[in-house]
Design an enzyme around this catalytic site. Structure first.
Site, PDB file in Angstrom:
ATOM      1  N   LYS A  98       0.667  -0.964   0.153  1.00 10.01           N
ATOM      2  CA  LYS A  98       0.142  -0.097  -0.022  1.00 10.01           C
ATOM      3  C   LYS A  98       0.923   1.368   0.118  1.00 10.01           C
ATOM      4  O   LYS A  98       1.889   1.097   0.635  1.00 10.01           O
ATOM      5  CB  LYS A  98      -0.975  -0.063   1.342  1.00 10.01           C
ATOM      6  CG  LYS A  98      -2.035  -0.817   1.315  1.00 10.01           C
ATOM      7  CD  LYS A  98      -3.016  -0.707   2.181  1.00 10.01           C
ATOM      8  CE  LYS A  98      -3.898  -1.763   2.597  1.00 10.01           C
ATOM      9  NZ  LYS A  98      -4.983  -1.768   1.395  1.00 10.01           N
ATOM     10  N   ARG A 136     -10.343 -11.544   0.866  1.00 15.50           N
ATOM     11  CA  ARG A 136     -11.236 -12.735  -0.050  1.00 15.50           C
ATOM     12  C   ARG A 136     -10.539 -13.784   0.244  1.00 15.50           C
ATOM     13  O   ARG A 136     -11.467 -14.817   0.016  1.00 15.50           O
ATOM     14  CB  ARG A 136     -11.640 -11.895  -1.019  1.00 15.50           C
ATOM     15  CG  ARG A 136     -10.187 -11.812  -2.024  1.00 15.50           C
ATOM     16  CD  ARG A 136     -10.599 -10.932  -3.401  1.00 15.50           C
ATOM     17  NE  ARG A 136     -10.806  -9.567  -3.041  1.00 15.50           N
ATOM     18  CZ  ARG A 136     -11.049  -8.459  -3.963  1.00 15.50           C
ATOM     19  NH1 ARG A 136     -11.281  -8.880  -5.345  1.00 15.50           N
ATOM     20  NH2 ARG A 136     -11.099  -7.307  -3.579  1.00 15.50           N
TER      21      ARG A 136
HETATM   22  N1  BES Z   1      -8.411  -3.897   3.726  1.00 16.38           N
HETATM   23  C1  BES Z   1      -8.357  -3.407   2.587  1.00 16.38           C
HETATM   24  C2  BES Z   1      -9.925  -2.458   2.141  1.00 16.38           C
HETATM   25  C3  BES Z   1     -10.010  -1.383   2.643  1.00 16.38           C
HETATM   26  C4  BES Z   1      -9.547  -0.211   2.361  1.00 16.38           C
HETATM   27  C5  BES Z   1     -10.651  -1.226   4.152  1.00 16.38           C
HETATM   28  C6  BES Z   1      -9.688   1.100   2.735  1.00 16.38           C
HETATM   29  C7  BES Z   1     -10.663  -0.035   4.624  1.00 16.38           C
HETATM   30  C8  BES Z   1     -10.379   1.158   4.039  1.00 16.38           C
HETATM   31  C9  BES Z   1      -8.350  -4.204   1.362  1.00 16.38           C
HETATM   32  O1  BES Z   1      -7.771  -5.703   1.793  1.00 16.38           O
HETATM   33  C10 BES Z   1      -7.797  -3.840   0.186  1.00 16.38           C
HETATM   34  O2  BES Z   1      -6.653  -3.385   0.122  1.00 16.38           O
HETATM   35  N2  BES Z   1      -8.609  -3.997  -0.863  1.00 16.38           N
HETATM   36  C11 BES Z   1      -8.065  -3.545  -2.253  1.00 16.38           C
HETATM   37  C12 BES Z   1      -8.405  -4.506  -3.325  1.00 16.38           C
HETATM   38  C13 BES Z   1      -7.913  -4.110  -4.603  1.00 16.38           C
HETATM   39  C14 BES Z   1      -6.267  -4.578  -4.643  1.00 16.38           C
HETATM   40  C15 BES Z   1      -8.736  -4.971  -5.690  1.00 16.38           C
HETATM   41  C16 BES Z   1      -8.745  -2.201  -2.335  1.00 16.38           C
HETATM   42  O3  BES Z   1      -9.881  -1.924  -2.154  1.00 16.38           O
HETATM   43  O4  BES Z   1      -7.981  -1.221  -2.776  1.00 16.38           O
HETATM   44 ZN    ZN Z   2      -5.766  -5.328   1.402  1.00  8.95          ZN
END
Ligand code: BES
Ligand code: ZN
Ligand code: ZN
Length: 478
Positions: free
Chosen positions: A254, A328
């Site tokens: 991230k 997921r």
């Molecule tokens: N934990 C995150 C989602 C999230 C983002 C929760 C912001 C709370 C606040 C999840 O694991 C994630 O990183 N999802 C990605 C998915 C993408 C790579 C398809 C996302 O939402 O960017």
């Molecule tokens: Zn994630």
């Protein structure tokens, strides 16, 4: 905080301060000191009149969630005062608007402060809240009914604060094994069954997708399975929670700013713990299983990679194209585990699953997804009853195709940028058996689970999203 109900008229109750919730239509605003002070009773507006030892708080309309917010405002305002006790009317338990419940919840939710890491804790002098059992019109109400309402509201708000506290705890202090210990403590206190699977046991269960996500962490992944089994239950419900005690994104790391607050990624699992706590304290006639995948998503030489193909518990293969779509993968295995071990009538999962859900619905609203319109409707009703916000996001067969993989059964991310909350849910759907399709519902709580700037009765940090609406839903099972 001690909340009690008193049979006396408000005037005759002995307390240091009176709290009055004022609607802007109230006559008292138009004459005398309140009008002189310019108090308009807009929502959450306060006016303290020392001479009367009274705090007035504005409420915009006769809706329970506005009272919840106003009660939280009253408590926060009074934290700067030195009063030990306050009294108020119970407003209207008899017309079933849920205002009495909302006031109790508002006081408890509003008094929550996360201070575990503050060297100086704030001191609150307020210890007693006394409700008059009489309504504003001075009608007496059935004390046993309102006692019951009081207990239920307290259990719910305390369980919500319990979830908040867990969510707020740092990843250094709350890692998967610690979450398992917390679940074991809860099971002892509330007489639940608790089974914890370590990595060797997860391997024996073929939960390789979950194991691969946690591989680079120095903390062992854990599966937590709590169960509450009353005699002759009306239904069996499985609640599955995403318990990512930290989500760095993994090798698909991230950006720095998005990583801050990713301790929140255990909110689904913490909500499941809060629900189990409330359900067992309320002794609901429903068998409830809480299944949490507790994992930390980190980087390192041993990390799972984009390009890997993982094999989930049910044998399905998954092409990893982004290690940040890890929730997921963990849930896929947990959903398989839940369906194999428990023959449930309802299967709900709770997860801070996608940033896309925030884009779709905003910060305040949980995304509800699944095949059963009836379930989504009944959960919306429970959300309305408890002041939570939900919005249904619809599946469609075109979005589902975006999860196709050239080399495995499915890809862990969509090949197109839009509709990410739905494609994530459709990924989960592919791990739900045909018999269970109508029983399953997915809650994407990525928006409301963590509060970056305080709203309503939610301070900065974990909100406890999902707890109140789900317990309400469970208590309405006929
Ligand atoms: N934990 C995150 C989602 C999230 C983002 C929760 C912001 C709370 C606040 C999840 O694991 C994630 O990183 N999802 C990605 C998915 C993408 C790579 C398809 C996302 O939402 O960017
Ligand atoms: Zn994630
Ligand atoms: Zn995540």
């Amino acid at each position: 905080m001690n909340i009690t109900i008193n049979d006396k008229h408000l005037y005759d109750i002995n307390a240091e301060l009176t709290v009055v919730f004022a609607l802007n239509t109230d006559e008292l605003l138009h004459e005398g000191v309140l009008s002189e002070l310019g108090f308009k009773a807009t929502q959450d507006e306060t006016c303290y009149i020392s001479e009367f030892k009274t705090l007035y708080v504005g409420v915009e309309a006769n809706e329970h969630d506005l009272f919840r917010s106003a009660a939280a405002t009253a408590i926060r305002t009074l934290s700067a005062f030195n009063y030990k006790s306050l009294k108020l009317s119970q407003y209207d338990v008899n017309d079933e608007k849920g205002i009495f419940t909302a006031l109790i919840e508002g006081f408890i939710l509003g008094s929550y402060k996360f201070e575990a890491y503050k060297s100086k804790k704030s001191e609150s002098t307020l210890t007693d809240i006394l409700f008059s059992s009489r309504t504003l019109e001075d009608e007496a109400s059935d004390i046993s009914v309102i006692e019951e309402t009081l207990i239920k509201a307290q259990v719910l708000a305390i369980a919500t604060n319990y979830t908040r506290e867990l969510v707020n705890t740092t990843p250094e202090d709350l890692f998967p094994l610690k979450l398992a210990h917390i679940a074991q403590d809860l099971s002892k206190e509330n007489d639940l069954d608790c089974k914890v699977l370590n990595e060797i046991e997860l391997k024996n269960e073929n939960m390789n997708a979950m194991l691969d996500v946690g591989r680079a962490s120095r903390h062992e992944s854990q599966l937590i399975h709590l169960s509450y089994k009353p005699k002759e239950p009306r239904a069996v419900v499985s609640l599955i929670g995403k318990g990512l005690t930290y989500d760095s994104g993994g090798l698909s790391l991230k950006p720095a700013a998005s990583m801050v607050s990713m301790k929140l990624d255990k909110s689904g699992g913490c909500a499941v713990l809060g629900i189990m706590k409330a359900v067992s304290e309320l002794k609901l006639p429903v068998e409830v299983h809480g299944i949490i995948g507790a994992v930390e998503n980190m980087i390192g030489g041993d990390a799972y990679k984009p390009d890997d193909v993982l094999t989930a518990k049910n044998g399905k293969t998954i092409e990893v194209r982004n290690t940040d779509a890890e929730g997921r993968l963990v849930l896929a295995d947990c959903l398989c585990y839940a369906q194999e071990k428990v023959e449930a009538d309802y299967i709900f999962d709770f997860a801070t699953l996608t940033g896309a859900c925030l884009v779709a619905l905003g910060n305040y609203t949980t995304g509800l997804m699944g095949h059963s319109t009836k379930l989504k409707h009944s959960m919306s009703r429970s959300a309305n009853n408890t002041g939570e916000l939900v919005g249904a996001l619809p599946f469609n067969r075109y979005l589902k195709k975006q999860l196709k993989s050239e080399i495995a059964d499915i890809s862990n991310v969509s090949n197109k940028p839009y509709g990410g909350a739905i494609t994530a849910a459709q990924f989960l759907d592919s791990f739900i058996t045909d018999e269970n399709k109508q029983k399953w519902m997915h809650f994407d709580i990525a928006g409301p689970a963590y509060v970056e700037s305080a709203w309503g009765y939610n301070p900065y940090g974990g909100s406890g999203a999902g707890v109140r609406m789900t317990v309400d839903w469970l208590s309405n099972i006929k």
